[in-house]
Scaffold this active site. Structure first.
Site, PDB file in Angstrom:
ATOM      1  N   ARG A 198       0.822  -1.214   0.000  1.00 13.90           N
ATOM      2  CA  ARG A 198       0.000   0.000   0.000  1.00 13.90           C
ATOM      3  C   ARG A 198       0.852   1.258   0.000  1.00 13.90           C
ATOM      4  O   ARG A 198       0.442   2.306  -0.487  1.00 13.90           O
ATOM      5  CB  ARG A 198      -0.944  -0.037   1.213  1.00 13.90           C
ATOM      6  CG  ARG A 198      -1.605   1.288   1.520  1.00 13.90           C
ATOM      7  CD  ARG A 198      -2.848   1.172   2.367  1.00 13.90           C
ATOM      8  NE  ARG A 198      -2.760   0.359   3.556  1.00 13.90           N
ATOM      9  CZ  ARG A 198      -2.104   0.709   4.672  1.00 13.90           C
ATOM     10  NH1 ARG A 198      -1.444   1.839   4.742  1.00 13.90           N
ATOM     11  NH2 ARG A 198      -2.114  -0.096   5.710  1.00 13.90           N
TER      12      ARG A 198
ATOM     13  N   ASP B 125      -8.587  21.151 -10.497  1.00 15.61           N
ATOM     14  CA  ASP B 125      -8.761  19.949 -11.309  1.00 15.61           C
ATOM     15  C   ASP B 125      -8.285  20.314 -12.712  1.00 15.61           C
ATOM     16  O   ASP B 125      -8.930  21.067 -13.427  1.00 15.61           O
ATOM     17  CB  ASP B 125     -10.241  19.537 -11.290  1.00 15.61           C
ATOM     18  CG  ASP B 125     -10.495  18.219 -12.007  1.00 15.61           C
ATOM     19  OD1 ASP B 125      -9.709  17.868 -12.908  1.00 15.61           O
ATOM     20  OD2 ASP B 125     -11.495  17.547 -11.684  1.00 15.61           O
TER      21      ASP B 125
ATOM     22  N   TYR C  11     -16.880  19.567 -11.967  1.00 18.75           N
ATOM     23  CA  TYR C  11     -17.283  18.183 -12.285  1.00 18.75           C
ATOM     24  C   TYR C  11     -18.390  17.752 -11.305  1.00 18.75           C
ATOM     25  O   TYR C  11     -18.226  17.881 -10.082  1.00 18.75           O
ATOM     26  CB  TYR C  11     -16.030  17.321 -12.151  1.00 18.75           C
ATOM     27  CG  TYR C  11     -16.197  15.843 -12.371  1.00 18.75           C
ATOM     28  CD1 TYR C  11     -16.580  15.336 -13.613  1.00 18.75           C
ATOM     29  CD2 TYR C  11     -15.928  14.938 -11.350  1.00 18.75           C
ATOM     30  CE1 TYR C  11     -16.707  13.970 -13.820  1.00 18.75           C
ATOM     31  CE2 TYR C  11     -16.045  13.573 -11.546  1.00 18.75           C
ATOM     32  CZ  TYR C  11     -16.435  13.099 -12.783  1.00 18.75           C
ATOM     33  OH  TYR C  11     -16.545  11.750 -12.979  1.00 18.75           O
TER      34      TYR C  11
ATOM     35  N   LYS D 152      -8.358   9.751 -17.805  1.00 15.63           N
ATOM     36  CA  LYS D 152      -8.623  10.371 -19.095  1.00 15.63           C
ATOM     37  C   LYS D 152      -7.382  10.265 -19.994  1.00 15.63           C
ATOM     38  O   LYS D 152      -7.113   9.232 -20.543  1.00 15.63           O
ATOM     39  CB  LYS D 152      -9.071  11.819 -18.891  1.00 15.63           C
ATOM     40  CG  LYS D 152     -10.217  11.961 -17.872  1.00 15.63           C
ATOM     41  CD  LYS D 152     -11.528  11.385 -18.384  1.00 15.63           C
ATOM     42  CE  LYS D 152     -12.582  11.149 -17.321  1.00 15.63           C
ATOM     43  NZ  LYS D 152     -12.990  12.296 -16.533  1.00 15.63           N
TER      44      LYS D 152
END
Ligand SMILES: *Cc1c(COP(=O)(O)O)cnc(C)c1O
Length: 385
Positions: A55, A178, A108, A203
């Protein structure tokens, strides 16, 4: 691996590569690991061995983090399992109960939902402002951070980030952005005063519609808070997803160039169509955000919107359905073209449009084939009107 004078096209090919490691393999392989063994107890102490637990990182995640850090010019990079998680982790690393958060009205949608539900429950108040608003008068004594997205989701308004950053910083508030539309290649977020730069790597970083991943990059003064929050929440991105994002990064510069060329070809063609009222794409001369975009951005991606003349819902469906090359689906940034009707959610200032809005992601197909597809779509729209 990279030289500070390199251009981004070169940097994306070189950044994060571990030369000499992994028997000379060019790409850092996928490490799947939870437990990582230690030879003795002394090496479990801080600084004892570079990797301690899956992790907390493997060579695969480190390669990707190193590459991103070079592109962002940031002090700290954390990887997370999705773009939305990058937005929420960035916000949570800044705010505490009793704080106020300012968020652009064109944010968003799922980020807005997080602010209005989870964040509200934690005692943080969010207020929204029009994308072109001056934020100075909106800052309250307890405003802890300003969250921007430029251009705005679905409506593509460019915002004056340096001016916003200046006003926020004078007030002692942090600036979160963002930056998914532009990626660090086309907008240097930290260089324009952003403290935490957010990217939905799903994206363009991934670029092939097969991975959900995100990251947050912080400048020096925000690095410790970000790292602490990320660690405490147990966030990590899988080895396979890090590998895919790093592979996507290698071709990011050439893909973006092509996405922009095709989006420009499509928007120029659409602009001449009688069914189209206006185009929402800051790279197009005449767009309200064009001057700011030209000042601050190094290019545009393949995502844009346009407003149709008022037509019935059935005509929109006839237009969108039946495309050969444009798929109907969420997300964007892959090699494939996409089309969707957009539904705008605003609370600070209404978004004025008389007809339906359409969002297109221009993929890597031949632009002429895409235009022919849209042309046939307009014929269907006319038949259904
Ligand atoms: C898609 C998107 C996200 C979320 O990314 P996921 O990986 O789907 O969670 C966040 N911000 C913007 C601007 C996006 O377009």
């Amino acid at each position: 691996m990279t030289d500070k004078h390199d251009r981004p096209e070169t940097t994306v090919t070189a950044a994060g590569r571990m030369s000499g490691a992994h028997f000379g393999a060019v790409n850092t392989p996928v490490y799947r690991a939870s437990t990582i063994l230690f030879p003795d107890l002394a090496s479990m102490k801080p600084g004892g061995q570079p990797y301690s637990y899956g992790r907390r990182g493997t060579p695969t995640s480190k390669s990707l983090e190193d590459a991103i850090r070079e592109l962002e010019g940031g002090a700290e990079v954390v990887l997370v399992p999705s773009g939305l998680n990058a937005c929420t982790t960035a916000i949570l690393s800044m705010v505490a109960s009793g704080d106020h958060l300012l968020v652009t009205d064109s944010v968003y949608g799922p980020t807005r939902l997080f602010c209005d539900t989870t964040l509200k429950r934690l005692g943080v108040e969010t207020s929204y402002f029009a994308p072109d608003a001056e934020i100075g008068p909106l800052l309250r004594p307890n405003t802890r951070a300003v969250f921007r997205e430029s251009p705005g989701s679905l409506t593509f308004e460019i915002q004056d980030i340096p001016a916003i950053a200046k006003a926020a910083h004078v007030h002692g508030a942090s600036v979160l952005m963002d930056n998914t539309w532009a990626t660090p290649l086309l907008f240097d977020a930290h260089g324009h005063g952003v403290d935490l730069s957010i990217q939905a790597g799903t994206k363009y970083l991934g670029g092939h519609a097969d991975v959900n991943i995100g990251y947050v990059s912080a400048n020096q003064s925000h690095a410790a808070r970000l790292r602490e929050t990320h660690g405490n929440m147990g966030l990590a991105a899988s080895g396979d997803d890090c590998f895919l994002a790093l592979r996507g990064l290698r071709t990011l510069a050439v893909r973006l160039k092509r996405h922009q060329e095709t989006a420009l070809a499509l928007t120029q063609w659409l602009r001449g169509r009688p069914e189209v009222v206006r185009i929402l794409y800051p790279a197009l001369p005449g767009d309200p955000g064009h001057a700011l975009w030209k000042r601050d951005f190094k290019g545009a991606c393949g995502l844009f919107g346009f407003e149709l003349v008022p037509v019935p819902e059935a005509a929109v469906a006839a237009f969108v359905e039946g495309m050969h090359h444009f798929g109907i689906g969420y997300s964007w940034g892959g090699f494939e073209s996409l089309i969707l009707p957009s539904h705008i959610q605003r609370t600070a200032a209404p978004f004025r449009a008389k007809g339906p809005l359409i969002r297109i992601h221009a993929g890597l197909e031949d632009p002429g084939d895409l235009i022919a597809d849209l042309d046939r779509g307009f014929a269907r729209l006319k038949d259904a009107t």
